[in-house]
Design a protein around this motif. Structure first.
Motif, PDB file in Angstrom:
ATOM      1  N   LYS A   1      -0.102   4.341  -2.914  1.00 19.53           N
ATOM      2  CA  LYS A   1       0.972   3.597  -2.252  1.00 19.53           C
ATOM      3  C   LYS A   1       0.544   2.224  -1.735  1.00 19.53           C
ATOM      4  O   LYS A   1       1.377   1.337  -1.549  1.00 19.53           O
ATOM      5  CB  LYS A   1       1.548   4.429  -1.097  1.00 19.53           C
ATOM      6  N   THR A   2      -0.741   2.038  -1.474  1.00 15.70           N
ATOM      7  CA  THR A   2      -1.207   0.759  -0.932  1.00 15.70           C
ATOM      8  C   THR A   2      -2.356   0.221  -1.770  1.00 15.70           C
ATOM      9  O   THR A   2      -3.345   0.925  -2.004  1.00 15.70           O
ATOM     10  CB  THR A   2      -1.673   0.925   0.529  1.00 15.70           C
ATOM     11  N   THR A   3      -2.217  -1.019  -2.202  1.00 14.89           N
ATOM     12  CA  THR A   3      -3.273  -1.707  -2.952  1.00 14.89           C
ATOM     13  C   THR A   3      -3.887  -2.761  -2.045  1.00 14.89           C
ATOM     14  O   THR A   3      -3.168  -3.528  -1.408  1.00 14.89           O
ATOM     15  CB  THR A   3      -2.715  -2.364  -4.222  1.00 14.89           C
ATOM     16  N   PHE A   4      -5.228  -2.814  -1.989  1.00 20.38           N
ATOM     17  CA  PHE A   4      -5.902  -3.696  -1.033  1.00 20.38           C
ATOM     18  C   PHE A   4      -6.826  -4.721  -1.703  1.00 20.38           C
ATOM     19  O   PHE A   4      -7.441  -5.532  -1.016  1.00 20.38           O
ATOM     20  CB  PHE A   4      -6.678  -2.871   0.005  1.00 20.38           C
ATOM     21  N   CYS A   5      -6.955  -4.694  -3.009  1.00 16.14           N
ATOM     22  CA  CYS A   5      -7.702  -5.729  -3.734  1.00 16.14           C
ATOM     23  C   CYS A   5      -6.939  -6.061  -5.009  1.00 16.14           C
ATOM     24  O   CYS A   5      -6.363  -5.164  -5.645  1.00 16.14           O
ATOM     25  CB  CYS A   5      -9.113  -5.266  -4.116  1.00 16.14           C
ATOM     26  N   VAL A   6      -6.945  -7.319  -5.407  1.00 13.08           N
ATOM     27  CA  VAL A   6      -6.359  -7.721  -6.681  1.00 13.08           C
ATOM     28  C   VAL A   6      -7.334  -7.339  -7.789  1.00 13.08           C
ATOM     29  O   VAL A   6      -8.505  -7.753  -7.759  1.00 13.08           O
ATOM     30  CB  VAL A   6      -6.092  -9.239  -6.713  1.00 13.08           C
TER      31      VAL A   6
ATOM     32  N   PRO B   1       2.928 -11.531  -4.121  1.00  5.06           N
ATOM     33  CA  PRO B   1       3.771 -11.634  -5.326  1.00  5.06           C
ATOM     34  C   PRO B   1       3.033 -11.311  -6.624  1.00  5.06           C
ATOM     35  O   PRO B   1       3.565 -10.631  -7.499  1.00  5.06           O
ATOM     36  CB  PRO B   1       4.242 -13.100  -5.295  1.00  5.06           C
ATOM     37  N   GLY B   2       1.773 -11.746  -6.742  1.00  4.91           N
ATOM     38  CA  GLY B   2       1.036 -11.545  -7.986  1.00  4.91           C
ATOM     39  C   GLY B   2       0.670 -10.114  -8.284  1.00  4.91           C
ATOM     40  O   GLY B   2       0.311  -9.777  -9.422  1.00  4.91           O
ATOM     41  N   ILE B   3       0.774  -9.221  -7.286  1.00  3.75           N
ATOM     42  CA  ILE B   3       0.360  -7.834  -7.497  1.00  3.75           C
ATOM     43  C   ILE B   3       1.264  -7.135  -8.507  1.00  3.75           C
ATOM     44  O   ILE B   3       0.884  -6.136  -9.127  1.00  3.75           O
ATOM     45  CB  ILE B   3       0.312  -7.063  -6.157  1.00  3.75           C
ATOM     46  N   LYS B   4       2.458  -7.667  -8.724  1.00  7.27           N
ATOM     47  CA  LYS B   4       3.386  -7.073  -9.706  1.00  7.27           C
ATOM     48  C   LYS B   4       2.868  -7.230 -11.133  1.00  7.27           C
ATOM     49  O   LYS B   4       3.374  -6.579 -12.056  1.00  7.27           O
ATOM     50  CB  LYS B   4       4.777  -7.708  -9.588  1.00  7.27           C
ATOM     51  N   ASN B   5       1.857  -8.056 -11.338  1.00  2.00           N
ATOM     52  CA  ASN B   5       1.303  -8.261 -12.678  1.00  2.00           C
ATOM     53  C   ASN B   5       0.325  -7.157 -13.104  1.00  2.00           C
ATOM     54  O   ASN B   5      -0.259  -7.235 -14.186  1.00  2.00           O
ATOM     55  CB  ASN B   5       0.575  -9.611 -12.760  1.00  2.00           C
ATOM     56  N   PHE B   6       0.157  -6.129 -12.268  1.00  2.00           N
ATOM     57  CA  PHE B   6      -0.816  -5.076 -12.567  1.00  2.00           C
ATOM     58  C   PHE B   6      -0.146  -3.709 -12.587  1.00  2.00           C
ATOM     59  O   PHE B   6       0.687  -3.410 -11.726  1.00  2.00           O
ATOM     60  CB  PHE B   6      -1.934  -5.084 -11.508  1.00  2.00           C
ATOM     61  N   ASP B   7      -0.517  -2.893 -13.588  1.00  2.00           N
ATOM     62  CA  ASP B   7       0.066  -1.558 -13.662  1.00  2.00           C
ATOM     63  C   ASP B   7      -0.736  -0.573 -12.815  1.00  2.00           C
ATOM     64  O   ASP B   7      -1.768  -0.918 -12.230  1.00  2.00           O
ATOM     65  CB  ASP B   7       0.191  -1.080 -15.114  1.00  2.00           C
ATOM     66  N   ALA B   8      -0.267   0.662 -12.758  1.00  2.70           N
ATOM     67  CA  ALA B   8      -0.870   1.670 -11.876  1.00  2.70           C
ATOM     68  C   ALA B   8      -2.316   1.970 -12.246  1.00  2.70           C
ATOM     69  O   ALA B   8      -3.153   2.191 -11.363  1.00  2.70           O
ATOM     70  CB  ALA B   8      -0.035   2.949 -11.912  1.00  2.70           C
ATOM     71  N   VAL B   9      -2.640   1.982 -13.544  1.00  2.00           N
ATOM     72  CA  VAL B   9      -4.015   2.267 -13.969  1.00  2.00           C
ATOM     73  C   VAL B   9      -4.942   1.152 -13.499  1.00  2.00           C
ATOM     74  O   VAL B   9      -6.042   1.404 -13.002  1.00  2.00           O
ATOM     75  CB  VAL B   9      -4.105   2.439 -15.500  1.00  2.00           C
ATOM     76  N   ALA B  10      -4.486  -0.094 -13.613  1.00  2.00           N
ATOM     77  CA  ALA B  10      -5.299  -1.241 -13.187  1.00  2.00           C
ATOM     78  C   ALA B  10      -5.525  -1.219 -11.676  1.00  2.00           C
ATOM     79  O   ALA B  10      -6.618  -1.538 -11.193  1.00  2.00           O
ATOM     80  CB  ALA B  10      -4.621  -2.542 -13.596  1.00  2.00           C
ATOM     81  N   LYS B  11      -4.507  -0.833 -10.913  1.00  2.00           N
ATOM     82  CA  LYS B  11      -4.593  -0.864  -9.450  1.00  2.00           C
ATOM     83  C   LYS B  11      -5.321   0.346  -8.858  1.00  2.00           C
ATOM     84  O   LYS B  11      -5.733   0.315  -7.696  1.00  2.00           O
ATOM     85  CB  LYS B  11      -3.185  -0.941  -8.848  1.00  2.00           C
ATOM     86  N   ALA B  12      -5.480   1.411  -9.635  1.00  2.00           N
ATOM     87  CA  ALA B  12      -5.999   2.674  -9.095  1.00  2.00           C
ATOM     88  C   ALA B  12      -7.346   2.529  -8.400  1.00  2.00           C
ATOM     89  O   ALA B  12      -7.618   3.191  -7.402  1.00  2.00           O
ATOM     90  CB  ALA B  12      -6.095   3.718 -10.203  1.00  2.00           C
ATOM     91  N   ALA B  13      -8.216   1.675  -8.923  1.00  3.34           N
ATOM     92  CA  ALA B  13      -9.563   1.539  -8.359  1.00  3.34           C
ATOM     93  C   ALA B  13      -9.561   0.857  -6.999  1.00  3.34           C
ATOM     94  O   ALA B  13     -10.558   0.908  -6.271  1.00  3.34           O
ATOM     95  CB  ALA B  13     -10.450   0.754  -9.323  1.00  3.34           C
ATOM     96  N   TRP B  14      -8.442   0.205  -6.648  1.00  4.19           N
ATOM     97  CA  TRP B  14      -8.367  -0.521  -5.385  1.00  4.19           C
ATOM     98  C   TRP B  14      -7.093  -0.160  -4.622  1.00  4.19           C
ATOM     99  O   TRP B  14      -6.483  -1.001  -3.973  1.00  4.19           O
ATOM    100  CB  TRP B  14      -8.460  -2.023  -5.656  1.00  4.19           C
TER     101      TRP B  14
ATOM    102  N   ASP C   1      -7.029  -6.286   4.000  1.00  6.52           N
ATOM    103  CA  ASP C   1      -5.576  -6.262   4.180  1.00  6.52           C
ATOM    104  C   ASP C   1      -4.874  -5.541   3.030  1.00  6.52           C
ATOM    105  O   ASP C   1      -5.366  -5.561   1.887  1.00  6.52           O
ATOM    106  CB  ASP C   1      -5.017  -7.692   4.230  1.00  6.52           C
ATOM    107  N   SER C   2      -3.730  -4.960   3.326  1.00  7.68           N
ATOM    108  CA  SER C   2      -2.841  -4.479   2.255  1.00  7.68           C
ATOM    109  C   SER C   2      -2.312  -5.686   1.488  1.00  7.68           C
ATOM    110  O   SER C   2      -1.985  -6.724   2.088  1.00  7.68           O
ATOM    111  CB  SER C   2      -1.673  -3.702   2.855  1.00  7.68           C
ATOM    112  N   LEU C   3      -2.223  -5.549   0.173  1.00  8.50           N
ATOM    113  CA  LEU C   3      -1.697  -6.642  -0.662  1.00  8.50           C
ATOM    114  C   LEU C   3      -0.388  -6.255  -1.343  1.00  8.50           C
ATOM    115  O   LEU C   3       0.014  -6.868  -2.322  1.00  8.50           O
ATOM    116  CB  LEU C   3      -2.746  -7.030  -1.719  1.00  8.50           C
ATOM    117  N   ASN C   4       0.276  -5.240  -0.817  1.00 13.96           N
ATOM    118  CA  ASN C   4       1.520  -4.772  -1.434  1.00 13.96           C
ATOM    119  C   ASN C   4       2.576  -5.865  -1.524  1.00 13.96           C
ATOM    120  O   ASN C   4       3.416  -5.854  -2.426  1.00 13.96           O
ATOM    121  CB  ASN C   4       2.094  -3.583  -0.657  1.00 13.96           C
ATOM    122  N   ASP C   5       2.566  -6.810  -0.558  1.00 12.31           N
ATOM    123  CA  ASP C   5       3.587  -7.862  -0.553  1.00 12.31           C
ATOM    124  C   ASP C   5       3.113  -9.151  -1.221  1.00 12.31           C
ATOM    125  O   ASP C   5       3.801 -10.172  -1.175  1.00 12.31           O
ATOM    126  CB  ASP C   5       4.039  -8.157   0.882  1.00 12.31           C
TER     127      ASP C   5
END
Length: 420
Positions: free
Chosen positions: A127-132, A108-121, A102-106
């Motif tokens: 535009k869409t992050t699918f793993c924390v 709430p906790g995903i805001k705790n990660f910056d773009a570099v941290a989210k890039a791998a997932w 699933d997309s995890l864009n919505d």
């Protein structure tokens, strides 16, 4: 009589409601980290279940080499768990594209990660992050404090200081100055080229430049990294060409070397091999006056199986994974694996804390070949870097030849680099 009947019926309904509320939702986690089983069972899961008593968590690891194939079979057969432990980059992206994560864009906790941290997932466009993001490993250098004290050495901050330190150890003749072998090849790139390189190719600027085609491996900072790596050759142990990764670990653990080019995952290994080894650590040194940039490489994440029937409970768990409570637990259960959330936590292992402190001292990026550039099987950018870096240290390729080899192979299939 009527009142008694109504009261009895009311109590029965309350009892049924109470039983419903008391029923636990069971979440199953799929993972390849079977070495973590005890940590999850004894520390992480009990802490979560104490906070959320109506959610029970079952950690179900597989052997790392079997994980991808078995997970694919389970997902296709509808038997996979609710939460999927995500390997970085392409494998997890394939699962998302197949509508299995699933997309995890919505969330709430995903805001705790910056773009570099989210890039791998995240998708290629970010535009869409699918793993924390759960944790990364950090590159740098470990050293033997006893050897440094004996020889009067200090932690180097520049390339000149680093080379002077290695020369002093070499002149003494008692210890290997720089403990690493080239037999397995991957260390030459991972703990060599990708360790010191981000500083000279300016981290994310250079890494993203390779993807866009504005930077090349045989120019600028990427060539400079090969040139700096070549300076390590005189300081490697005798017979280093035949030295495998476990051999280098043993040599350093026995107190026979001064400096060990490392990933933070080595901390726990050396604690187990020789508890008396007095470890110190320093970050990648400055080259040509550049500010240090660390390779803060994403290692593990977690997403929601799109076919899960327990998505609300799964989202509750992932929000907790994004919290400071989880970060504190995970970082201390696995010294050298660092939570990626921008939350406050402390690490009890002093050397792991040193690695962690570099996030506030240096810029951060991750290995240049991991996003998009290694999607081709042959030639493969990651494998080319292993081979070129090892040949460089073995003296069979010059820095320019190593850089040209990697660039030529990348340009042979990757459209933004063609003709460059």
């Amino acid at each position: 009589m009527k009142r008694t009947a109504v009261l009895t019926l009311g109590l029965a309904l309350l009892g049924t409601l109470g039983n419903t509320l008391a029923q636990k939702t069971t979440l199953t986690i799929e993972s390849w980290r079977n070495d973590d089983l005890k940590i999850w069972r004894d520390s992480i899961i009990p802490a979560f279940e104490k906070k959320y008593p109506n959610i029970h968590v079952n950690f179900q690891p597989l052997a790392p080499t079997e994980y991808n194939a078995v997970l694919d079979t389970k997902l296709k057969g509808g038997t996979a768990g609710d939460l999927i432990t995500c390997r970085p980059f392409d494998k997890s992206l394939e699962l998302y594209k197949a509508k299995q994560l699933d997309s995890l864009n919505d969330l709430p906790g995903i805001k705790n990660f910056d773009a570099v941290a989210k890039a791998a997932w995240s998708t290629d466009d970010g535009k869409t992050t699918f793993c924390v993001p759960m944790a990364s490993v950090i590159h740098g250098f470990l050293y033997d404090k006893a050897v440094f004290k004996e020889l009067g050495l200090k932690e180097p901050k520049t390339e000149a200081e680093f080379l002077a330190l290695l020369n002093k150890v070499k002149a003494g003749g008692k210890y290997a100055p720089l403990v690493m072998g080239t037999k397995d090849q991957w260390e030459s790139a991972t703990m060599g080229y990708q360790n010191i390189g981000p500083t000279v190719w300016r981290g994310e600027t250079g890494r993203k430049g390779l993807i866009s085609g504005s930077a090349q491996y045989n120019k600028g900072g990427f060539l400079a990294a090969f040139q700096s790596l070549a300076k390590w050759k005189p300081f490697l142990p005798q017979g280093y060409q035949a030295l495998a990764y476990p051999d280098a670990q043993n040599l350093f653990a026995q107190g026979r070397g001064a400096v060990y080019p490392a990933g933070s995952w080595d901390i726990g290994t050396f604690r187990g091999m020789n508890p008396k080894l007095d470890l110190g650590a320093f970050p990648p040194y400055s080259i040509a006056g550049q500010k240090c940039v660390i390779d803060d490489h994403p290692d593990i994440g977690m997403g929601i199986n799109s076919a899960s029937k327990n998505k609300e409970a799964a989202r509750t768990f992932l929000n907790w994974v994004a919290s400071d409570e989880f970060a504190q637990l995970y970082a201390n259960a696995l010294p050298g694996f660092f939570p990626l959330a921008n939350v406050k936590y402390t690490v009890k292992d002093p050397v792991a804390q040193q690695f962690l402190s570099w996030r506030s001292q240096c810029g951060k990026s991750f290995r240049s070949s991991y996003q998009i550039l290694s999607r081709n099987d042959n030639p493969n950018n990651e494998n080319d870097l292993w081979n070129a870096s090892a040949q460089l240290l073995n003296g069979t390729l010059t820095p320019q030849a190593a850089a040209d080899l990697v660039q030529k192979n990348l340009a042979s299939w990757y459209a933004p680099q063609k003709g460059k």
